[in-house]
Design a protein around this motif. Structure first.
Motif, PDB file in Angstrom:
ATOM      1  N   PRO A   1       0.856  -1.326  -0.052  1.00 12.73           N
ATOM      2  CA  PRO A   1      -0.032   0.009  -0.042  1.00 12.73           C
ATOM      3  C   PRO A   1       0.944   1.258   0.000  1.00 12.73           C
ATOM      4  O   PRO A   1       0.437   2.384  -0.333  1.00 12.73           O
ATOM      5  CB  PRO A   1      -0.805  -0.316   1.338  1.00 12.73           C
ATOM      6  CG  PRO A   1      -0.172  -1.285   2.067  1.00 12.73           C
ATOM      7  CD  PRO A   1       0.429  -2.143   1.023  1.00 12.73           C
ATOM      8  N   ARG A   2       2.087   1.239   0.331  1.00  7.38           N
ATOM      9  CA  ARG A   2       2.908   2.375   0.251  1.00  7.38           C
ATOM     10  C   ARG A   2       3.634   2.612  -0.844  1.00  7.38           C
ATOM     11  O   ARG A   2       3.764   3.893  -1.107  1.00  7.38           O
ATOM     12  CB  ARG A   2       3.955   2.198   1.522  1.00  7.38           C
ATOM     13  CG  ARG A   2       3.570   2.099   2.907  1.00  7.38           C
ATOM     14  CD  ARG A   2       4.740   1.427   3.723  1.00  7.38           C
ATOM     15  NE  ARG A   2       5.401   0.237   3.157  1.00  7.38           N
ATOM     16  CZ  ARG A   2       6.480  -0.305   3.542  1.00  7.38           C
ATOM     17  NH1 ARG A   2       7.131   0.509   4.370  1.00  7.38           N
ATOM     18  NH2 ARG A   2       6.966  -1.255   2.914  1.00  7.38           N
ATOM     19  N   LEU A   3       3.615   1.443  -1.674  1.00  7.63           N
ATOM     20  CA  LEU A   3       4.522   1.655  -2.982  1.00  7.63           C
ATOM     21  C   LEU A   3       3.790   1.613  -4.199  1.00  7.63           C
ATOM     22  O   LEU A   3       4.235   1.878  -5.226  1.00  7.63           O
ATOM     23  CB  LEU A   3       5.749   0.840  -2.819  1.00  7.63           C
ATOM     24  CG  LEU A   3       6.744   0.907  -1.835  1.00  7.63           C
ATOM     25  CD1 LEU A   3       7.605  -0.033  -1.689  1.00  7.63           C
ATOM     26  CD2 LEU A   3       7.152   2.383  -1.818  1.00  7.63           C
ATOM     27  N   GLY A   4       2.669   0.770  -4.231  1.00  9.37           N
ATOM     28  CA  GLY A   4       1.884   0.366  -5.037  1.00  9.37           C
ATOM     29  C   GLY A   4       1.471   1.599  -6.262  1.00  9.37           C
ATOM     30  O   GLY A   4       1.927   1.398  -7.236  1.00  9.37           O
TER      31      GLY A   4
ATOM     32  N   VAL B   1      11.787  -2.750   0.054  1.00  8.67           N
ATOM     33  CA  VAL B   1      10.827  -3.811  -0.600  1.00  8.67           C
ATOM     34  C   VAL B   1      11.378  -4.189  -1.904  1.00  8.67           C
ATOM     35  O   VAL B   1      11.564  -5.324  -2.251  1.00  8.67           O
ATOM     36  CB  VAL B   1       9.640  -3.192  -0.899  1.00  8.67           C
ATOM     37  CG1 VAL B   1       8.622  -4.200  -1.490  1.00  8.67           C
ATOM     38  CG2 VAL B   1       8.913  -2.898   0.614  1.00  8.67           C
ATOM     39  N   LEU B   2      12.134  -3.222  -2.658  1.00  8.86           N
ATOM     40  CA  LEU B   2      12.569  -3.714  -3.948  1.00  8.86           C
ATOM     41  C   LEU B   2      14.229  -3.742  -3.956  1.00  8.86           C
ATOM     42  O   LEU B   2      14.642  -4.000  -4.871  1.00  8.86           O
ATOM     43  CB  LEU B   2      12.038  -2.572  -4.898  1.00  8.86           C
ATOM     44  CG  LEU B   2      10.588  -2.444  -5.358  1.00  8.86           C
ATOM     45  CD1 LEU B   2      10.295  -1.227  -5.534  1.00  8.86           C
ATOM     46  CD2 LEU B   2      10.679  -3.209  -6.451  1.00  8.86           C
ATOM     47  N   GLY B   3      14.891  -3.525  -2.801  1.00  9.61           N
ATOM     48  CA  GLY B   3      16.434  -3.849  -2.814  1.00  9.61           C
ATOM     49  C   GLY B   3      17.205  -2.805  -3.901  1.00  9.61           C
ATOM     50  O   GLY B   3      18.452  -2.998  -3.927  1.00  9.61           O
ATOM     51  N   GLN B   4      16.571  -1.686  -4.042  1.00  7.34           N
ATOM     52  CA  GLN B   4      17.330  -0.629  -4.777  1.00  7.34           C
ATOM     53  C   GLN B   4      16.415   0.650  -4.647  1.00  7.34           C
ATOM     54  O   GLN B   4      15.538   0.902  -4.415  1.00  7.34           O
ATOM     55  CB  GLN B   4      17.404  -1.051  -6.343  1.00  7.34           C
ATOM     56  CG  GLN B   4      16.506  -1.022  -7.133  1.00  7.34           C
ATOM     57  CD  GLN B   4      16.420  -1.888  -8.354  1.00  7.34           C
ATOM     58  OE1 GLN B   4      16.320  -2.691  -8.447  1.00  7.34           O
ATOM     59  NE2 GLN B   4      17.105  -0.901  -9.186  1.00  7.34           N
ATOM     60  N   ALA B   5      17.268   1.766  -4.973  1.00 10.89           N
ATOM     61  CA  ALA B   5      16.739   3.215  -4.829  1.00 10.89           C
ATOM     62  C   ALA B   5      15.637   3.394  -5.775  1.00 10.89           C
ATOM     63  O   ALA B   5      15.872   2.591  -7.004  1.00 10.89           O
ATOM     64  CB  ALA B   5      17.871   4.125  -4.771  1.00 10.89           C
ATOM     65  N   PRO B   6      14.793   4.393  -5.666  1.00  8.09           N
ATOM     66  CA  PRO B   6      13.616   4.505  -6.704  1.00  8.09           C
ATOM     67  C   PRO B   6      14.322   4.988  -8.048  1.00  8.09           C
ATOM     68  O   PRO B   6      13.744   4.295  -9.044  1.00  8.09           O
ATOM     69  CB  PRO B   6      12.859   5.497  -6.056  1.00  8.09           C
ATOM     70  CG  PRO B   6      13.178   5.648  -4.698  1.00  8.09           C
ATOM     71  CD  PRO B   6      14.425   5.048  -4.511  1.00  8.09           C
ATOM     72  N   MET B   7      15.308   5.896  -7.935  1.00  7.56           N
ATOM     73  CA  MET B   7      15.727   6.109  -9.462  1.00  7.56           C
ATOM     74  C   MET B   7      16.506   5.129 -10.008  1.00  7.56           C
ATOM     75  O   MET B   7      16.573   4.908 -11.216  1.00  7.56           O
ATOM     76  CB  MET B   7      16.586   7.488  -9.123  1.00  7.56           C
ATOM     77  CG  MET B   7      15.903   8.685  -8.915  1.00  7.56           C
ATOM     78  SD  MET B   7      14.618   9.161 -10.018  1.00  7.56           S
ATOM     79  CE  MET B   7      12.979   8.528  -9.134  1.00  7.56           C
TER      80      MET B   7
ATOM     81  N   TRP C   1      10.709  11.678 -13.440  1.00  7.76           N
ATOM     82  CA  TRP C   1      10.189  11.416 -12.145  1.00  7.76           C
ATOM     83  C   TRP C   1      11.283  12.002 -11.124  1.00  7.76           C
ATOM     84  O   TRP C   1      12.516  11.726 -11.394  1.00  7.76           O
ATOM     85  CB  TRP C   1       9.964  10.053 -12.040  1.00  7.76           C
ATOM     86  CG  TRP C   1       8.802   9.403 -12.813  1.00  7.76           C
ATOM     87  CD1 TRP C   1       8.776   8.436 -13.924  1.00  7.76           C
ATOM     88  CD2 TRP C   1       7.484   9.454 -12.317  1.00  7.76           C
ATOM     89  NE1 TRP C   1       7.597   8.266 -14.273  1.00  7.76           N
ATOM     90  CE2 TRP C   1       6.864   8.886 -13.266  1.00  7.76           C
ATOM     91  CE3 TRP C   1       6.837  10.201 -11.530  1.00  7.76           C
ATOM     92  CZ2 TRP C   1       5.469   8.933 -13.377  1.00  7.76           C
ATOM     93  CZ3 TRP C   1       5.488  10.279 -11.694  1.00  7.76           C
ATOM     94  CH2 TRP C   1       4.466   9.539 -12.189  1.00  7.76           C
ATOM     95  N   THR C   2      10.810  12.134 -10.201  1.00  8.67           N
ATOM     96  CA  THR C   2      11.671  12.618  -8.856  1.00  8.67           C
ATOM     97  C   THR C   2      11.111  11.847  -7.821  1.00  8.67           C
ATOM     98  O   THR C   2      10.132  11.472  -7.524  1.00  8.67           O
ATOM     99  CB  THR C   2      11.448  14.174  -8.472  1.00  8.67           C
ATOM    100  OG1 THR C   2      10.181  14.269  -8.239  1.00  8.67           O
ATOM    101  CG2 THR C   2      12.065  15.130  -9.858  1.00  8.67           C
ATOM    102  N   VAL C   3      11.999  11.633  -6.766  1.00 11.30           N
ATOM    103  CA  VAL C   3      11.823  10.946  -5.561  1.00 11.30           C
ATOM    104  C   VAL C   3      10.656  11.902  -4.808  1.00 11.30           C
ATOM    105  O   VAL C   3       9.634  11.028  -4.369  1.00 11.30           O
ATOM    106  CB  VAL C   3      12.809  10.566  -4.578  1.00 11.30           C
ATOM    107  CG1 VAL C   3      12.345  10.201  -3.459  1.00 11.30           C
ATOM    108  CG2 VAL C   3      14.049   9.841  -5.267  1.00 11.30           C
ATOM    109  N   PRO C   4      10.627  13.036  -4.516  1.00 13.51           N
ATOM    110  CA  PRO C   4       9.624  13.746  -4.102  1.00 13.51           C
ATOM    111  C   PRO C   4       8.254  13.570  -4.566  1.00 13.51           C
ATOM    112  O   PRO C   4       7.316  13.431  -4.174  1.00 13.51           O
ATOM    113  CB  PRO C   4       9.983  15.249  -4.025  1.00 13.51           C
ATOM    114  CG  PRO C   4      11.456  15.030  -3.986  1.00 13.51           C
ATOM    115  CD  PRO C   4      11.877  13.997  -4.964  1.00 13.51           C
TER     116      PRO C   4
ATOM    117  N   PHE D   1       9.415   7.281   1.738  1.00  8.90           N
ATOM    118  CA  PHE D   1       9.522   6.586   0.689  1.00  8.90           C
ATOM    119  C   PHE D   1      10.499   6.123   0.147  1.00  8.90           C
ATOM    120  O   PHE D   1      10.762   4.697  -0.238  1.00  8.90           O
ATOM    121  CB  PHE D   1       8.884   7.286  -0.512  1.00  8.90           C
ATOM    122  CG  PHE D   1       8.589   7.093  -1.910  1.00  8.90           C
ATOM    123  CD1 PHE D   1       7.800   6.194  -2.287  1.00  8.90           C
ATOM    124  CD2 PHE D   1       9.779   7.278  -2.988  1.00  8.90           C
ATOM    125  CE1 PHE D   1       7.732   5.480  -3.637  1.00  8.90           C
ATOM    126  CE2 PHE D   1       9.768   6.584  -4.085  1.00  8.90           C
ATOM    127  CZ  PHE D   1       8.546   5.804  -4.360  1.00  8.90           C
ATOM    128  N   ALA D   2      11.724   6.708   0.062  1.00 13.04           N
ATOM    129  CA  ALA D   2      13.214   6.151  -0.305  1.00 13.04           C
ATOM    130  C   ALA D   2      13.314   5.056   0.680  1.00 13.04           C
ATOM    131  O   ALA D   2      13.775   3.782  -0.069  1.00 13.04           O
ATOM    132  CB  ALA D   2      14.013   6.963  -0.144  1.00 13.04           C
TER     133      ALA D   2
END
Length: 141
Positions: free
Chosen positions: A33-36, A73-79, A50-53, A66-67
């Motif tokens: 629910p936090r990332l979907g 959950v994904l094992g890597q940074a969003p960017m 896209w930006t992290v904010p 979020f970061a």
């Protein structure tokens, strides 16, 4: 009939993923629910700058929360995830389409074919044109 078989395959894979501890991280994250919502936004529009904010706002979290959740959950940074996703889409275009490198760069979110080619080379060890040629040659063999 082909579409029905495709649908059955997708439903079978989804069912297996729901009950598996070895489901891909992106699949598990898509139901978080936090990332979907942010993950869906990345997948739906990879070309967006896209930006992290911005992704954090979609998720209703602070940038730091979020970061942190994304990395857990994904094992890597969003960017980093976004770059990997863009490279996946780029490989699909290079294999299947006759788009120019400039068109592919635009489709996957790079401001210029040079920026796209530099990122592609960093990820794959060769320029996109060479990669395309090798992949197409291998497909014909």
């Amino acid at each position: 009939m082909d579409r029905l078989l495709d649908l059955l395959l997708v439903l079978t894979i989804r069912s297996d993923f729901r009950h598996s501890t070895r489901a891909p991280r992106w699949y598990r994250a898509s139901s978080d629910p936090r990332l979907g919502a942010a993950l869906q936004s990345l997948h739906d529009n990879a070309a967006h700058p896209w930006t992290v904010p911005e992704l954090a706002a979609i998720s209703g979290l602070s940038r730091a929360a979020f970061a942190r959740a994304f990395r857990e959950v994904l094992g890597q940074a969003p960017m980093q995830y976004l770059t990997e996703w863009r490279m996946t889409l780029a490989r699909d275009h290079l294999r299947a389409d006759d788009l120019s490198l400039a068109q592919i760069a635009d489709a996957v979110g790079y401001g210029s074919p040079f920026a796209f080619a530099a990122t592609f080379r960093r990820h794959h060890g060769e320029p996109p044109g060479s990669w395309r040629h090798r992949e197409r040659k291998a497909a014909k063999a």
